[in-house]
Design a protein around this motif. Structure first.
Motif, PDB file in Angstrom:
ATOM      1  N   PRO A 173     -24.993  -9.361  43.609  1.00 54.34           N
ATOM      2  CA  PRO A 173     -24.922  -7.674  43.520  1.00 54.34           C
ATOM      3  C   PRO A 173     -23.691  -6.530  43.119  1.00 54.34           C
ATOM      4  O   PRO A 173     -22.480  -7.017  43.041  1.00 54.34           O
ATOM      5  CB  PRO A 173     -25.374  -7.204  44.879  1.00 54.34           C
ATOM      6  N   ALA A 174     -23.701  -5.188  42.849  1.00 55.74           N
ATOM      7  CA  ALA A 174     -22.692  -4.744  42.184  1.00 55.74           C
ATOM      8  C   ALA A 174     -21.610  -4.562  43.350  1.00 55.74           C
ATOM      9  O   ALA A 174     -20.213  -4.322  43.215  1.00 55.74           O
ATOM     10  CB  ALA A 174     -23.164  -3.494  42.016  1.00 55.74           C
ATOM     11  N   GLU A 175     -21.979  -4.436  44.702  1.00 53.50           N
ATOM     12  CA  GLU A 175     -21.351  -3.785  46.066  1.00 53.50           C
ATOM     13  C   GLU A 175     -19.875  -5.578  45.875  1.00 53.50           C
ATOM     14  O   GLU A 175     -18.865  -5.424  46.033  1.00 53.50           O
ATOM     15  CB  GLU A 175     -21.408  -4.377  46.575  1.00 53.50           C
ATOM     16  N   LYS A 176     -20.521  -6.767  44.640  1.00 53.08           N
ATOM     17  CA  LYS A 176     -19.074  -8.032  44.878  1.00 53.08           C
ATOM     18  C   LYS A 176     -18.595  -7.432  43.858  1.00 53.08           C
ATOM     19  O   LYS A 176     -17.779  -8.560  43.886  1.00 53.08           O
ATOM     20  CB  LYS A 176     -20.076  -8.916  44.548  1.00 53.08           C
ATOM     21  N   GLN A 177     -18.462  -6.568  42.901  1.00 55.71           N
ATOM     22  CA  GLN A 177     -17.528  -6.163  42.030  1.00 55.71           C
ATOM     23  C   GLN A 177     -16.237  -6.499  42.692  1.00 55.71           C
ATOM     24  O   GLN A 177     -15.289  -6.618  41.608  1.00 55.71           O
ATOM     25  CB  GLN A 177     -18.032  -4.953  41.417  1.00 55.71           C
ATOM     26  N   PRO A 178     -15.252  -5.806  43.085  1.00 53.56           N
ATOM     27  CA  PRO A 178     -14.101  -6.097  43.816  1.00 53.56           C
ATOM     28  C   PRO A 178     -13.816  -7.688  43.904  1.00 53.56           C
ATOM     29  O   PRO A 178     -12.745  -7.779  43.300  1.00 53.56           O
ATOM     30  CB  PRO A 178     -14.102  -5.537  45.074  1.00 53.56           C
ATOM     31  N   VAL A 179     -14.463  -9.008  44.120  1.00 53.12           N
ATOM     32  CA  VAL A 179     -14.741 -10.409  43.456  1.00 53.12           C
ATOM     33  C   VAL A 179     -14.282 -10.207  42.477  1.00 53.12           C
ATOM     34  O   VAL A 179     -13.760 -11.701  42.041  1.00 53.12           O
ATOM     35  CB  VAL A 179     -16.024 -11.036  44.416  1.00 53.12           C
ATOM     36  N   LEU A 180     -15.863  -9.882  41.171  1.00 55.06           N
ATOM     37  CA  LEU A 180     -15.502 -10.343  40.302  1.00 55.06           C
ATOM     38  C   LEU A 180     -14.715 -10.013  39.340  1.00 55.06           C
ATOM     39  O   LEU A 180     -14.140 -10.587  38.404  1.00 55.06           O
ATOM     40  CB  LEU A 180     -16.853 -10.164  39.974  1.00 55.06           C
ATOM     41  N   ASP A 181     -13.351  -9.155  39.895  1.00 55.73           N
ATOM     42  CA  ASP A 181     -13.113  -8.612  38.775  1.00 55.73           C
ATOM     43  C   ASP A 181     -11.681  -9.175  39.470  1.00 55.73           C
ATOM     44  O   ASP A 181     -10.721  -9.103  38.166  1.00 55.73           O
ATOM     45  CB  ASP A 181     -12.054  -6.841  39.648  1.00 55.73           C
ATOM     46  N   ARG A 182     -11.918  -9.852  39.784  1.00 55.95           N
ATOM     47  CA  ARG A 182     -10.752 -11.163  39.497  1.00 55.95           C
ATOM     48  C   ARG A 182     -11.323 -12.564  39.032  1.00 55.95           C
ATOM     49  O   ARG A 182     -10.354 -13.292  39.124  1.00 55.95           O
ATOM     50  CB  ARG A 182     -10.229 -11.879  41.719  1.00 55.95           C
ATOM     51  N   PHE A 183     -11.924 -12.496  38.536  1.00 58.85           N
ATOM     52  CA  PHE A 183     -12.265 -13.933  36.983  1.00 58.85           C
ATOM     53  C   PHE A 183     -11.812 -13.761  36.397  1.00 58.85           C
ATOM     54  O   PHE A 183     -11.645 -12.080  35.402  1.00 58.85           O
ATOM     55  CB  PHE A 183     -13.836 -13.652  37.109  1.00 58.85           C
ATOM     56  N   GLY A 184     -11.333 -14.900  35.926  1.00 60.08           N
ATOM     57  CA  GLY A 184     -11.026 -14.545  34.034  1.00 60.08           C
ATOM     58  C   GLY A 184      -8.889 -15.153  34.134  1.00 60.08           C
ATOM     59  O   GLY A 184      -8.790 -14.215  35.268  1.00 60.08           O
TER      60      GLY A 184
END
Length: 457
Positions: free
Chosen positions: A98-109
């Motif tokens: 879900p889009a609400e998890k974007q702060p977590v995904l922003d830490r990927f890579g």
């Protein structure tokens, strides 16, 4: 389908067919010899590198999948690698998160910028699962998707969540949009775009298939309890093309010439019982597709470049789901469709621009992987210390029957498993092994609202 791709095919046909401009597949079709082979809508083999070069001019590339197919995810990873090697560097949009998890995904890579590296460590394919709470937000085995995340990490490709939380979708399914809190409504897309007439017909067939299972289950319960089955609510036809859903920021709308439902009808559908009506089924499907399209558009704007969307093949095929909604929300954007093909007859050029060959397969939560080939459902492998292993299944077993009904497809397995899970009993399988027949019992369990994915393609 991608416009440039169609024009290229059109020109090729004009040159090779004496001016005939009708796009048709070859009269004879020779299936690929191995899984993982990529080919065009007209069945011409193509390498991942050549595909990547052709894809460079597109804004959205939709990669369809069967959620439990390991082969599909390996192909998605290969195509991401090819795109990165060609210099595209797309963002990767995920139906699964879900889009609400974007702060977590922003830490990927490897190039992620954390606000505080001491507290917000960068994520990779090994740490993403726990950080994003994969089991809760999606549920299908994370290891199936690991090759995708490894490819994204290696290519420095950012990840974007595209959907609304599963619990919000489930709540809409059971009680309509009016059952949501204000905070939950804020997670919805600004406008919910309903199906075209063509997609509505396809969704109706899907609804009837699931509804027949529901009716059979209720009839079975009625026989055991003496209580009659709940009558089905009458189908409601739309009365308007545009309707404001009460409360929140969600507006339900349709494109010209497509079918929608009014707010009053949506509310009435929500009151029609636990499993709902056909129109509420359309509402949930439309919410899911629209949310993915809207968030993919936001990802493109934030990323400043193209977006590869990973989604179930039902959201990709024929451009009915995601592509149509992207066309409404992001006018002028160029969309390319890539679909899995299961060797069940020649691929339909209307389904996608490119296809990749992966056999129909399903990794069950019970611990075995099933493949559909040559008209048989066969056990490909069995995980150690799994319910399937303890039940006695072995690689190479052919599943001939489930609870006495003949097994001809993965859908037959799905029906038997769902029925047994709801009745809290094991499934009795008729298994062919080394020329002999034997009977094996397997207990099946599903989480509330969850389903084993049995890709129908």
């Amino acid at each position: 389908m991608g416009l440039a791709f169609r024009l290229a095919i059109l020109g090729l046909l004009i040159l090779t067919a004496g001016g005939c401009a009708v796009m048709r597949p070859p009269a004879s079709f020779r299936p690929p010899e191995r899984e993982g082979q990529l080919f065009t809508a007209l069945q011409a083999p193509v390498s991942p590198a050549a595909f990547a070069q052709a894809a460079l001019s597109y804004d959205y590339i939709l990669l369809g999948e069967g959620h439990t197919s390991a082969c599909d995810h390996l192909m998605q990873a290969r195509l991401l690698q090819a795109l990165a090697a060609a210099g595209m560097r797309p963002a990767v949009g995920l139906e699964m998160v879900p889009a609400e998890k974007q702060p977590v995904l922003d830490r990927f890579g490897p190039f992620a910028v954390a606000a505080d590296t001491a507290l917000q460590q960068r994520l990779d394919a090994d740490t993403l699962e726990e950080a994003v709470d994969w089991k809760t937000v999606w549920g299908y085995p994370y290891d199936l998707y690991r090759p995708v995340f490894e490819a994204a990490y290696a290519g420095g490709l950012p990840l974007f969540g595209l959907n609304v939380p599963r619990e919000v979708v489930r709540k809409v399914s059971r009680g309509g949009i009016e059952s949501l809190t204000d905070d939950e409504r804020n997670l919805l897309p600004s406008k919910i775009i309903f199906p075209s007439d063509e997609q509505r017909a396809a969704l109706t067939r899907m609804f009837r298939k699931h509804d027949s299972m529901r009716r059979a289950r209720h009839n079975s319960t009625a026989e055991q309890t003496g209580m009659p089955d709940t009558p089905a609510a009458p189908e409601r036809r739309p009365s308007t093309d545009t309707a404001v859903v009460p409360g929140g920021n969600a507006t339900a709308r349709t494109a010209p010439g497509s079918a929608g439902i009014s707010a009053v009808e949506a509310g009435a559908a929500a009151a029609d019982g636990e499993h709902g009506t056909r129109e509420r089924f359309f509402l949930v499907q439309s919410l899911w597709d629209t949310a993915m399209a809207e968030n993919a558009m936001r990802a493109r704007r934030r990323h400043g470049g193209p977006v590869v969307v990973l989604a179930g093949s039902g959201h990709v095929e024929r451009g009915w789901g995601l592509a149509r909604r992207l066309g409404i929300l992001d006018r002028g954007a160029r969309v390319l469709l890539v679909m899995p093909w299961r060797a069940e007859g020649p691929p339909d050029p209307e389904d996608g621009d490119y296809f990749f060959y992966c056999r129909a397969s399903h990794r069950s939560r019970m611990g075995f992987t099933l493949v559909m080939a040559e008209g048989r459902v066969t056990v490909q492998d069995v995980a150690e210390d799994s319910p399937a292993r303890r039940a006695g299944f072995r690689a190479g077993d052919v599943l001939r029957s489930a609870d006495g009904a003949q097994v001809n497809s993965l859908w037959d397995m799905h029906k038997a498993g769902m029925q047994a899970a709801r009745e809290k009993r094991p499934v009795v399988f008729g298994v062919q092994r080394d020329g002999a027949m034997l009977s094996l019992e397997l207990s099946v369990q599903y989480e509330d609202g969850a389903q084993e994915d049995t890709d129908r393609r």
